[in-house]
Design a protein around this motif. Structure first.
Motif, PDB file in Angstrom:
ATOM      1  N   PRO A 394       0.815  -1.219   0.000  1.00 43.34           N
ATOM      2  CA  PRO A 394       0.000   0.000   0.000  1.00 43.34           C
ATOM      3  C   PRO A 394       0.848   1.268   0.000  1.00 43.34           C
ATOM      4  N   VAL A 395       0.311   2.302  -0.614  1.00 38.82           N
ATOM      5  CA  VAL A 395       0.934   3.621  -0.605  1.00 38.82           C
ATOM      6  C   VAL A 395      -0.070   4.610  -0.024  1.00 38.82           C
ATOM      7  N   GLY A 396       0.432   5.673   0.588  1.00 44.81           N
ATOM      8  CA  GLY A 396      -0.424   6.677   1.193  1.00 44.81           C
ATOM      9  C   GLY A 396      -0.284   8.013   0.505  1.00 44.81           C
ATOM     10  N   CYS A 397      -1.375   8.782   0.462  1.00 43.90           N
ATOM     11  CA  CYS A 397      -1.340  10.115  -0.134  1.00 43.90           C
ATOM     12  C   CYS A 397      -2.522  10.930   0.388  1.00 43.90           C
ATOM     13  N   ASP A 398      -2.380  12.249   0.326  1.00 45.52           N
ATOM     14  CA  ASP A 398      -3.451  13.181   0.679  1.00 45.52           C
ATOM     15  C   ASP A 398      -4.037  13.733  -0.616  1.00 45.52           C
ATOM     16  N   LEU A 399      -5.348  13.588  -0.776  1.00 46.84           N
ATOM     17  CA  LEU A 399      -6.000  13.929  -2.033  1.00 46.84           C
ATOM     18  C   LEU A 399      -7.132  14.916  -1.819  1.00 46.84           C
ATOM     19  N   VAL A 400      -7.522  15.569  -2.912  1.00 49.19           N
ATOM     20  CA  VAL A 400      -8.706  16.409  -2.969  1.00 49.19           C
ATOM     21  C   VAL A 400      -9.677  15.768  -3.951  1.00 49.19           C
ATOM     22  N   ILE A 401     -10.891  15.482  -3.515  1.00 52.45           N
ATOM     23  CA  ILE A 401     -11.898  14.897  -4.394  1.00 52.45           C
ATOM     24  C   ILE A 401     -12.382  15.980  -5.359  1.00 52.45           C
ATOM     25  N   THR A 402     -12.296  15.702  -6.655  1.00 50.51           N
ATOM     26  CA  THR A 402     -12.676  16.702  -7.655  1.00 50.51           C
ATOM     27  C   THR A 402     -13.875  16.287  -8.493  1.00 50.51           C
ATOM     28  N   GLY A 403     -14.325  15.046  -8.410  1.00 54.08           N
ATOM     29  CA  GLY A 403     -15.472  14.634  -9.201  1.00 54.08           C
ATOM     30  C   GLY A 403     -15.544  13.130  -9.316  1.00 54.08           C
ATOM     31  N   ALA A 404     -16.391  12.680 -10.222  1.00 49.17           N
ATOM     32  CA  ALA A 404     -16.568  11.248 -10.451  1.00 49.17           C
ATOM     33  C   ALA A 404     -16.990  11.031 -11.891  1.00 49.17           C
ATOM     34  N   VAL A 405     -16.534   9.934 -12.467  1.00 52.04           N
ATOM     35  CA  VAL A 405     -16.910   9.525 -13.812  1.00 52.04           C
ATOM     36  C   VAL A 405     -17.159   8.028 -13.781  1.00 52.04           C
ATOM     37  N   GLY A 406     -18.416   7.626 -13.995  1.00 53.51           N
ATOM     38  CA  GLY A 406     -18.739   6.208 -13.962  1.00 53.51           C
ATOM     39  C   GLY A 406     -18.432   5.606 -12.612  1.00 53.51           C
ATOM     40  N   ASP A 407     -17.639   4.545 -12.607  1.00 53.88           N
ATOM     41  CA  ASP A 407     -17.279   3.879 -11.351  1.00 53.88           C
ATOM     42  C   ASP A 407     -15.965   4.399 -10.797  1.00 53.88           C
ATOM     43  N   GLN A 408     -15.469   5.527 -11.317  1.00 56.30           N
ATOM     44  CA  GLN A 408     -14.188   6.078 -10.889  1.00 56.30           C
ATOM     45  C   GLN A 408     -14.403   7.375 -10.120  1.00 56.30           C
ATOM     46  N   LEU A 409     -13.717   7.493  -8.999  1.00 51.61           N
ATOM     47  CA  LEU A 409     -13.683   8.719  -8.217  1.00 51.61           C
ATOM     48  C   LEU A 409     -12.434   9.490  -8.616  1.00 51.61           C
ATOM     49  N   LEU A 410     -12.596  10.757  -8.986  1.00 55.10           N
ATOM     50  CA  LEU A 410     -11.479  11.556  -9.486  1.00 55.10           C
ATOM     51  C   LEU A 410     -10.911  12.406  -8.362  1.00 55.10           C
ATOM     52  N   ALA A 411      -9.604  12.513  -8.308  1.00 55.18           N
ATOM     53  CA  ALA A 411      -8.940  13.273  -7.248  1.00 55.18           C
ATOM     54  C   ALA A 411      -7.588  13.757  -7.744  1.00 55.18           C
ATOM     55  N   ARG A 412      -7.055  14.734  -7.014  1.00 59.69           N
ATOM     56  CA  ARG A 412      -5.686  15.213  -7.263  1.00 59.69           C
ATOM     57  C   ARG A 412      -4.957  15.307  -5.929  1.00 59.69           C
ATOM     58  N   GLU A 413      -3.646  15.216  -6.003  1.00 61.22           N
ATOM     59  CA  GLU A 413      -2.845  15.169  -4.777  1.00 61.22           C
ATOM     60  C   GLU A 413      -2.685  16.552  -4.173  1.00 61.22           C
TER      61      GLU A 413
END
Length: 628
Positions: A394-413
């Motif tokens: 596993p890897v860890g990161c802090d993200l900002v949720i920016t949207g969703a497309v289909g079954d995918q949640l979109l985010a940026r670091e």
């Protein structure tokens, strides 16, 4: 009383036990040529017959009725697998050289080498300078013995025959030849090659049976590894990574202080289910405690709070995932599993939040840096168990949720909690386990309902998709109000497979800074022209050499080569051209007979193409994490 009596009690069905490679191969080799022609149909027929318990329940015996008067009985040993020929018996007059016995054994799952019983803290076998250790103690410069080279050559030949035949013709006979060669490799101490061959056989069986969990890409990867490993070994390469190691027992590791990170549900395509709790120590090494047994999704749900014993301390998985242990005289398996032998002692410790101690280090590095290091480690080498486990950590990161497309949640670091906006590539979050009985998909939908949410994510890299994470757990980002608000007893983390996020766990909408519309843009992997190479390598496995040759005659190779060269993939174009040319090359002697009796050249061309494709896709995935 016969089975046709409607008043007769119905015997409960039981799964067929695993069978070792040499037992299956021996049963098939004992058949006459006439019976071999009927073997594939017999495996399909008897494999569909419900198996019932034979003898006392504790004995583990299994019987399969093959007609009105014929019964095949399997009597597994202490390991639960059929490891000796006399453990499979048939009541017909031709036994043991009968079709019934060979077909039932062919319908059983192939036993893995690790299914033999192994004791914890078993001492390593001594080696001498005069003999090569079967666990691969040779140095990279040390040549292999003739026995090992012959075993690798035999396994290469069996694998190339399977590749040339393709799925339609890779029935019980080619599989038996591959199993026999795998057993020979095991006797020669080529453990990695043996394991790769068994994976190929399992993949062939799943594909031919149409199992829902089968992926052609997995079979292609298994066959690529088998051919690459055996090719290098047959050339005398004595690299210990190519030789591999036999399964080793738990080894003493002294004193350990480990802290729970998260729980992960496990549901396998073969009907197993359970839970794995991941832990780290103060040196940031990963460990695990697993509880996986037959039972599928119901077993995975129930195992969330199943008891786990490490030493004298009894905890459940929920407590361990948020707590800690001080273990003395610890024992550890090669893949990081903690043992619970008699000499192990442990003391419960208070758990740590993700924001302190060794757990905080999981989120300290940019994700792109971690991904690049892990994927670049695979360049120029065949994937082995150590490398696969490293990529899967596993890897860890802090993200900002920016949207969703289909079954995918979109985010940026997030570069830091108070940053004005996110940076880095668009990261796609996909359910680690999309099974409807688990909470992954529902939790991702809940997170998608709050754009601008800051969230700390622990997940696995998906090496087959551009900038994609499979999240296992989430938690609040320290230092900001626009983040999760979890119950105190959850200790700032939610296991996405078990804990269900509610609306009260999210911040108010006005607490989350607004985010602009997210433009997904092109997928550097899915939209890359290398899909043409992928299609050809998969066609070779699914259809065989003849299908590749037919594609070349229809002009497919010229079209693919032109398109690849036009986009700069010149090496890929050359490799696909060579592959299709070798597939269609059929030279004949003066009498019109084929004089190309071995598919070595064709298999070498396919291996070069498949290896180049894997390297190219790995670099494309790595570049997707660096994109801005």
């Amino acid at each position: 009383m016969t089975s046709s009596d409607p008043t007769a009690p119905t015997a409960p069905t039981v799964p067929l036990p695993p069978v070792t490679a040499e037992v299956v191969a021996g049963a098939v080799e004992s058949l006459t040529s006439r019976l071999r022609k009927r073997l594939d149909a017999a495996i399909e027929q008897y494999g569909a017959v419900p198996a019932t318990a034979a003898g006392p329940p504790d004995d583990g015996g299994v019987s399969v009725r093959c007609g009105e008067e014929t019964v095949v009985t399997l009597l597994p040993g202490a390991s639960g697998a059929v490891t000796e020929a006399d453990q499979a018996r048939c009541t017909c007059l031709l036994s043991p050289r009968c079709l019934h016995r060979a077909a039932v054994l062919g319908a059983c799952p192939v036993a893995a080498p690790e299914e033999a019983p192994v004791a914890e803290a078993a001492p390593a076998a001594p080696t001498t300078p005069e003999t090569e250790a079967p666990t691969g103690t040779a140095t990279p410069s040390a040549p292999l013995s003739p026995v090992r080279i012959d075993a690798a050559t035999g396994l290469w030949s069996a694998a190339t025959a399977v590749l040339a035949a393709g799925l339609p013709a890779a029935g019980a006979i080619p599989q038996a030849e591959l199993l026999r060669a795998a057993h020979t490799a095991r006797l020669a101490g080529l453990h990695r090659a043996e394991a790769a061959a068994l994976r190929v056989v399992r993949g062939l069986r799943d594909a031919r049976a149409g199992h829902a969990g089968h992926r052609l890409a997995d079979l292609v990867a298994a066959l690529r590894e088998l051919l690459l490993t055996t090719r290098l070994l047959a050339a005398g390469n004595g690299d210990p990574a190519l030789i591999g190691t036999a399964r080793r027992g738990y080894r003493p590791s002294g004193t350990l202080k480990v802290y729970g990170v998260c729980r992960e549900p496990v549901i396998s395509a073969t009907g197993y289910g359970g839970v794995v709790t991941h832990l780290v120590d103060e040196d940031h090494r990963w460990f695990s405690v697993a509880d996986v047994k037959p039972g599928g999704s119901a077993r995975a749900r129930g195992a969330a709070t199943a008891p786990v014993t490490v030493g004298a301390t009894v905890l459940d998985h929920a407590q361990l995932s948020r707590g800690g242990l001080l273990i003395t005289d610890a024992t550890i398996s090669p893949d990081g599993r903690l043992g619970s032998g008699k000499g192990v002692r442990s003391t419960p410790l208070a758990g740590l939040p993700w924001s302190s101690g060794p757990l905080a280090a999981l989120f300290a590095r940019p994700t792109a840096t971690t991904v690049s290091e892990r994927l670049s480690a695979a360049d120029g080498r065949a994937p082995d168990e150590e490398l696969t486990a490293r990529i899967g950590e596993p890897v860890g990161c802090d993200l900002v949720i920016t949207g969703a497309v289909g079954d995918q949640l979109l985010a940026r670091e997030l570069p830091h909690p108070e940053a004005d906006g996110p940076t880095g590539p668009l990261i796609r979050l996909m359910a680690a386990h999309p099974h409807p009985d688990l909470a992954h998909t529902a939790n991702l939908r809940r997170l998608a309902s709050r754009p601008g949410l800051r969230v700390r994510v622990l997940g696995r890299i998906d090496p087959e998709r551009a900038a994609t994470l499979r999240p296992l757990a989430v938690g609040p980002v320290p230092g900001t109000e626009a983040t999760l608000r979890l119950p105190a007893e959850w200790q700032d983390r939610a296991d996405l497979g078990y804990d269900r996020l509610q609306g009260s766990h999210l911040p108010p909408p006005d607490a989350c800074p607004p985010t602009g519309p997210e433009h997904t843009g092109p997928d550097v992997l899915a939209d890359s022209p290398v899909w043409r190479v992928r299609r050809l390598t998969e066609l070779a496995v699914s259809g065989g050499r003849r299908a590749v040759a037919e594609s070349a005659r229809n002009g497919g190779s010229r079209t693919d080569g032109t398109a690849l060269r036009a986009t700069g993939f010149h090496t890929a174009a050359d490799l696909t051209t060579t592959l299709t040319s070798e597939a269609d090359r059929r030279t004949r002697d003066t009498f019109g007979r084929l004089d190309d009796t071995t598919p070595d050249a064709y298999a070498s061309a396919w291996l070069a193409t498949a290896f180049h494709l894997a390297s190219t896709e790995r670099e494309l995935v790595s570049s997707s994490w660096r994109a801005q």
